[in-house]
Design a protein around this motif. Sequence first.
Motif, PDB file in Angstrom:
ATOM      1  N   ASP A 202       0.818  -1.224   0.000  1.00 41.25           N
ATOM      2  CA  ASP A 202       0.000   0.000   0.000  1.00 41.25           C
ATOM      3  C   ASP A 202       0.848   1.268   0.000  1.00 41.25           C
ATOM      4  N   PHE A 203       1.962   1.230  -0.726  1.00 39.60           N
ATOM      5  CA  PHE A 203       2.852   2.396  -0.717  1.00 39.60           C
ATOM      6  C   PHE A 203       2.228   3.585  -1.441  1.00 39.60           C
ATOM      7  N   ARG A 205      -0.690   4.627  -1.251  1.00 43.00           N
ATOM      8  CA  ARG A 205      -1.512   5.370  -0.305  1.00 43.00           C
ATOM      9  C   ARG A 205      -0.662   6.316   0.543  1.00 43.00           C
ATOM     10  N   VAL A 206       0.575   5.905   0.841  1.00 43.52           N
ATOM     11  CA  VAL A 206       1.476   6.794   1.593  1.00 43.52           C
ATOM     12  C   VAL A 206       1.735   8.061   0.788  1.00 43.52           C
ATOM     13  N   ASN A 207       2.044   7.907  -0.512  1.00 46.85           N
ATOM     14  CA  ASN A 207       2.298   9.071  -1.357  1.00 46.85           C
ATOM     15  C   ASN A 207       1.047   9.933  -1.507  1.00 46.85           C
ATOM     16  N   GLU A 209      -1.662  10.145   0.506  1.00 43.80           N
ATOM     17  CA  GLU A 209      -2.206  10.729   1.728  1.00 43.80           C
ATOM     18  C   GLU A 209      -1.204  11.603   2.467  1.00 43.80           C
ATOM     19  N   ARG A 210       0.091  11.261   2.397  1.00 41.22           N
ATOM     20  CA  ARG A 210       1.083  12.006   3.182  1.00 41.22           C
ATOM     21  C   ARG A 210       2.122  12.716   2.333  1.00 41.22           C
ATOM     22  N   GLU A 214       7.200  12.280   2.228  1.00 41.15           N
ATOM     23  CA  GLU A 214       7.076  11.234   3.245  1.00 41.15           C
ATOM     24  C   GLU A 214       7.334   9.864   2.625  1.00 41.15           C
ATOM     25  N   GLY A 215       6.879   9.683   1.370  1.00 38.39           N
ATOM     26  CA  GLY A 215       7.161   8.428   0.682  1.00 38.39           C
ATOM     27  C   GLY A 215       8.653   8.208   0.491  1.00 38.39           C
ATOM     28  N   VAL A 218      10.199   7.148   3.765  1.00 35.04           N
ATOM     29  CA  VAL A 218       9.943   5.733   4.054  1.00 35.04           C
ATOM     30  C   VAL A 218      10.893   4.843   3.255  1.00 35.04           C
ATOM     31  N   GLU A 242       8.778   1.068  -5.289  1.00 38.09           N
ATOM     32  CA  GLU A 242       8.826   0.653  -3.884  1.00 38.09           C
ATOM     33  C   GLU A 242       9.274  -0.797  -3.753  1.00 38.09           C
ATOM     34  N   VAL A 272       6.153  -0.475   8.833  1.00 35.72           N
ATOM     35  CA  VAL A 272       6.116  -0.619   7.370  1.00 35.72           C
ATOM     36  C   VAL A 272       5.911  -2.094   7.058  1.00 35.72           C
TER      37      VAL A 272
END
Length: 318
Positions: A202-203, A205-207, A209-210, A214-215, A218, A242, A272
Motif C-alpha cells: 500500500d505504498f 496510499r502513503v504518497n 495521503e502524506r 514522506e514516501g 519511508v 517501492e 512498514v
Amino acid sequence: MDLVRSLYGLTWLGLLLGIGVQLHYWPIRDLRLLPLYLAFALLFLLALRQGPKRAPRVLVHALGAYLLFEAWRSGEAYWGAGFWSPALYLLAAFAYPLPWALGAGAFWGGLLVLLPLLAGRDTGFPYGHYALSQPILLALTLLLARFRELYGQVRFWREQALTCPLTGLPNRRALEMALEREAARVERGERPFALVLLDLDDFKRVNDERGHQEGDRVLRRVAGYLKAHVRQGDLVGRWGGEEFAILLPATDPLGAERLAERLREGLAALGVTASFGVALYRGDLGELFLRADQALYRAKALGKNRVARASEPDTPPP
C-alpha cells in the motif's frame, strides 16, 4: 581514512626531515637569516592548520619560496633543491585545477631554473640536468594529475550509473550485474544463490495521503534497515519504485525464506509492511526473476505482509 591520515602525517614528517638534512649539510652561518626561517615555519604551520584538503594551496607557495631560498643559500650546490621540486609540482596538482596547477608549477619551477643564471652561479655540470629535469618533472606530474582527474570522473559517473540517488543502494542495473557474476560462480561449481524480491504494501496510499516527501523518507528508512540487517556478503538493491531485491549468495530456499521472514518482522516493527517473494537460482536468470516475482504476487494475493517461496522441482508449493 586512516591510511590517508597516515600518509598526510608522513608527508609532514618528510618535510621536517628534509629541512633538517638541508640544515645539516648547509648550516646557518648568517644569523640574519633566522627571521626568514621563522617566517617559513609560520607559513608551514598555517598550511598544517588548513587540513589535508586546503593545505596544498598554502603549502605550494610556501614550499616554492623555501626551495628558491635554499637554492640561493646553497651557492654552487643550488641543484640540491631540484630533488624536492617533484613535491612542489604534486602540491600544485592537488591545489588547483590543471591550467592553474601548470601556472603555479611553472612559476616556481621557472624561478628555480633561472636563479643560477641570475645569481651568476656555475652553470656547467649539473646545470643542464637540473634545468632539463624541471619541465619534465612538471609535465609528468601534471599528466599524472590529469589521469587521476579523469579516473575520478569515470568513477563518479560509474557510481552514479549504478546507484539509486534516493536510497544510496545499488540500482537495478547494478543488481543485474551482480546476479550475472553470481550465476557465473554457480556455473563454476559453487552453491546456488537465492533472490528475494520485496514490495512495500500500500505504498501508493502513503504518497497520496502524506505526500511524496514522506514516501521518499519511508523508502530511505526501509533501505537503511535492509542494508543493516542482511548478512555480510548479501547485496541489497532498489529494484524500482517501492520494490527492493536482495541477492543471497550460497543460500538454500529455506535459509532465504527465514531471512526474508526476519526482515518482514523487522519492517513491521518499524510500521512498514512488505510482501516478499523468494526463489532459488536454477540455471536461468530470466526464470529466476519470473519465479521470484510470481512468489511476490502470491504473497500479495494471500493478504500481504508475508513471505512466499517459489516452488522447486522437489518441493511442493508453500
